[in-house]
Design a protein around this motif. Structure first.
Motif, PDB file in Angstrom:
ATOM      1  N   VAL A   1      -1.711  10.138  -7.064  1.00 29.12           N
ATOM      2  CA  VAL A   1      -0.253   9.744  -6.518  1.00 29.12           C
ATOM      3  C   VAL A   1      -0.509   8.727  -5.375  1.00 29.12           C
ATOM      4  CG1 VAL A   1       1.330  10.747  -4.939  1.00 29.12           C
ATOM      5  CG2 VAL A   1       0.678  12.026  -6.848  1.00 29.12           C
ATOM      6  N   LEU A   2      -1.624   8.788  -4.607  1.00 31.25           N
ATOM      7  CA  LEU A   2      -1.868   7.829  -3.607  1.00 31.25           C
ATOM      8  C   LEU A   2      -2.082   6.350  -4.375  1.00 31.25           C
ATOM      9  CD1 LEU A   2      -2.584   6.937  -0.735  1.00 31.25           C
ATOM     10  CD2 LEU A   2      -5.171   7.459  -1.123  1.00 31.25           C
ATOM     11  N   GLY A   3      -2.896   6.333  -5.439  1.00 33.17           N
ATOM     12  CA  GLY A   3      -2.736   5.017  -6.227  1.00 33.17           C
ATOM     13  C   GLY A   3      -1.663   4.584  -6.644  1.00 33.17           C
ATOM     14  N   ASP A   4      -0.749   5.371  -6.894  1.00 32.23           N
ATOM     15  CA  ASP A   4       0.668   4.842  -7.475  1.00 32.23           C
ATOM     16  C   ASP A   4       1.418   4.356  -6.306  1.00 32.23           C
ATOM     17  OD1 ASP A   4      -0.034   5.538  -9.923  1.00 32.23           O
ATOM     18  OD2 ASP A   4       1.040   7.394 -10.119  1.00 32.23           O
ATOM     19  N   LEU A   5       1.268   5.026  -5.036  1.00 32.80           N
ATOM     20  CA  LEU A   5       2.129   4.561  -4.046  1.00 32.80           C
ATOM     21  C   LEU A   5       1.666   3.333  -3.656  1.00 32.80           C
ATOM     22  CD1 LEU A   5       2.191   7.888  -2.090  1.00 32.80           C
ATOM     23  CD2 LEU A   5       4.236   6.902  -3.192  1.00 32.80           C
ATOM     24  N   ALA A   6       0.293   3.132  -3.611  1.00 33.58           N
ATOM     25  CA  ALA A   6      -0.249   1.952  -3.137  1.00 33.58           C
ATOM     26  C   ALA A   6      -0.088   0.626  -3.747  1.00 33.58           C
ATOM     27  CB  ALA A   6      -1.964   2.035  -2.711  1.00 33.58           C
ATOM     28  N   ALA A   7       0.098   0.988  -5.188  1.00 33.39           N
ATOM     29  CA  ALA A   7       0.515   0.019  -6.151  1.00 33.39           C
ATOM     30  C   ALA A   7       1.936  -0.583  -6.030  1.00 33.39           C
ATOM     31  CB  ALA A   7       0.330   0.464  -7.619  1.00 33.39           C
TER      32      ALA A   7
ATOM     33  N   LEU B   1      -6.327  -0.532  -2.526  1.00 35.99           N
ATOM     34  CA  LEU B   1      -6.135   0.979  -2.270  1.00 35.99           C
ATOM     35  C   LEU B   1      -5.991   1.635  -3.334  1.00 35.99           C
ATOM     36  CD1 LEU B   1      -6.177   3.485  -0.272  1.00 35.99           C
ATOM     37  CD2 LEU B   1      -3.694   2.867  -0.095  1.00 35.99           C
ATOM     38  N   ALA B   2      -5.007   1.241  -4.390  1.00 33.93           N
ATOM     39  CA  ALA B   2      -4.720   1.647  -5.638  1.00 33.93           C
ATOM     40  C   ALA B   2      -5.961   1.797  -6.365  1.00 33.93           C
ATOM     41  CB  ALA B   2      -3.649   0.760  -6.071  1.00 33.93           C
ATOM     42  N   ALA B   3      -6.619   0.590  -6.418  1.00 36.77           N
ATOM     43  CA  ALA B   3      -7.857   0.569  -7.223  1.00 36.77           C
ATOM     44  C   ALA B   3      -8.784   1.502  -6.803  1.00 36.77           C
ATOM     45  CB  ALA B   3      -8.464  -0.819  -7.427  1.00 36.77           C
ATOM     46  N   GLY B   4      -9.196   1.658  -5.654  1.00 35.83           N
ATOM     47  CA  GLY B   4     -10.169   2.540  -5.075  1.00 35.83           C
ATOM     48  C   GLY B   4      -9.635   3.918  -5.325  1.00 35.83           C
ATOM     49  N   SER B   5      -8.207   4.552  -5.168  1.00 38.18           N
ATOM     50  CA  SER B   5      -7.878   5.683  -5.360  1.00 38.18           C
ATOM     51  C   SER B   5      -8.157   6.074  -6.786  1.00 38.18           C
ATOM     52  CB  SER B   5      -6.447   5.701  -4.799  1.00 38.18           C
ATOM     53  OG  SER B   5      -6.284   5.330  -3.454  1.00 38.18           O
ATOM     54  N   TYR B   6      -7.723   5.148  -7.680  1.00 35.85           N
ATOM     55  CA  TYR B   6      -7.713   5.428  -9.297  1.00 35.85           C
ATOM     56  C   TYR B   6      -9.236   5.577  -9.704  1.00 35.85           C
ATOM     57  CZ  TYR B   6      -2.980   3.753  -9.922  1.00 35.85           C
ATOM     58  OH  TYR B   6      -1.463   3.578  -9.758  1.00 35.85           O
TER      59      TYR B   6
END
Lengths: 144, 186
Positions: free
Chosen positions: B152-158, B165-170
């Motif tokens: 969810v964090l990755g999606d929000l960041a993207a 942030l998205a890539a790191g979270s994924y």
């Protein structure tokens, strides 16, 4: 959140049910350990005495037999742990989710084609996805 | 020195000023995009296992309250109302000695942030809420709830243009799921 479709953990109701179950189970008194150790005919690997006699260094033959026994035990444990269909279901669900997230990560990497950090993460994610899929297939095939 | 003599001091200053303007003009990307290009990816993952605690009436009451909140949110059609129910549940005080509360809170936060992101202007609010809970410095439980919250964090960041942030979270989400897979295979 159109990009997010991670399989909801078997439903929050189930998660809470499991959590409550754990609480209830713990409340029922101590159990004999938390791990599910499969038995192998009532005994682990038997360490045979060294044919060359006590006191001598162990022979290659004895070490080989020990190694074989451990290998058989490991194999039986792996088979036992993956013989549960629920485990296979979970493994395959994880594989689906890992590969779905990998796709998102690699989509980002495509947008940063010249950036090694993105490319490395995408490569690692692809490996994880492939390993997870192989685990799923192995588990299903061992249950046939 | 020859160039300075030919152009004169004013000419040199003019060239410097023009160079500066050209450089600034090249940096025309929006703030979010610029951060995305420059920021390095933080994919560190620290984890711990959840060890069930001793059952207590307070712990049971907490679990029931969270379950009720999810049921209420399921029944709520409007995103604002759903968000309010989930926010209240997230604000519930966690009784001591209840490690099981950690994944439940992550699940609540992930759902709340998904709901917030459905509303106009909700993405930054959701990011502010979720990012600190999943900071790479913090240890996360090896649990599906961690993976779900990280996605969810990755999606929000993207969506906000923060690709790092998205890539790191994924990547962290994949590692959590990989740990779960290895546990199952053990």
């Amino acid at each position: 959140m159109s990009r997010m479709r991670l399989t909801p953990v078997p439903g929050i109701g189930i998660v809470l049910g499991v959590a409550l179950g754990v609480v209830a189970a713990v409340g029922c008194g101590p159990t004999a350990g938390g791990t599910n150790t499969p038995t192998n005919g009532g005994g682990g690997p038997t360490v045979t005495p060294d044919p060359v006699g006590p006191g001598d260094d162990r022979s290659m033959g004895a070490l080989k037999r020990e190694l074989d026994a451990f290998t058989r035990k490991k194999q039986s444990m792996v088979t036992a742990s993956t013989s549960d269909p629920a485990v296979c279901e979970e493994l395959c669900s994880l594989a689906t989710d890992i590969c779905e997230v990998q796709q998102k990560l690699c989509d980002l990497a495509d947008e940063h084609a010249g950036d090694d950090e993105y490319q490395n993460l995408c490569r690692e994610a692809r490996n994880e996805c492939r390993e997870a899929q192989e685990s799923c297939v192995r588990c299903v095939e061992s249950n046939r | 020195m020859t160039i300075v003599r030919r152009l004169g001091l004013a000419g040199v200053l003019g060239v410097v000023a023009i160079s500066g303007l050209v450089a600034m003009g090249c940096d025309a990307a929006p703030e979010g995009e610029e951060r995305s290009e420059d920021a390095s990816i933080d994919a560190r993952l620290r984890t711990h296992a959840i060890v069930p605690g001793e059952p207590t009436p307070q712990g049971l009451a907490y679990l029931e309250a969270v379950a009720d909140a999810h049921a209420q949110a399921d029944a709520e059609g409007r995103a604002e109302r759903r968000a309010a129910v989930l926010r209240d549940a997230l604000a519930l005080p966690v009784p001591g000695g209840l490690p099981e509360a950690e994944p439940l809170r992550l699940e609540l936060a992930a759902r709340l942030c998904e709901t917030l992101a459905e509303q106009p202007g909700g993405v930054p609010v959701a990011l502010d809420l979720l990012a600190p809970m999943l900071d790479p410095e913090r240890s996360l439980p090896v649990d599906r709830s961690s993976a779900r919250a990280l996605v969810v964090l990755g999606d929000l960041a993207a969506r906000s243009g923060d690709d790092a942030l998205a890539a790191g979270s994924y990547a962290r989400a994949i590692r959590v799921m990989s740990l779960l897979r290895q546990e199952l295979e053990r």
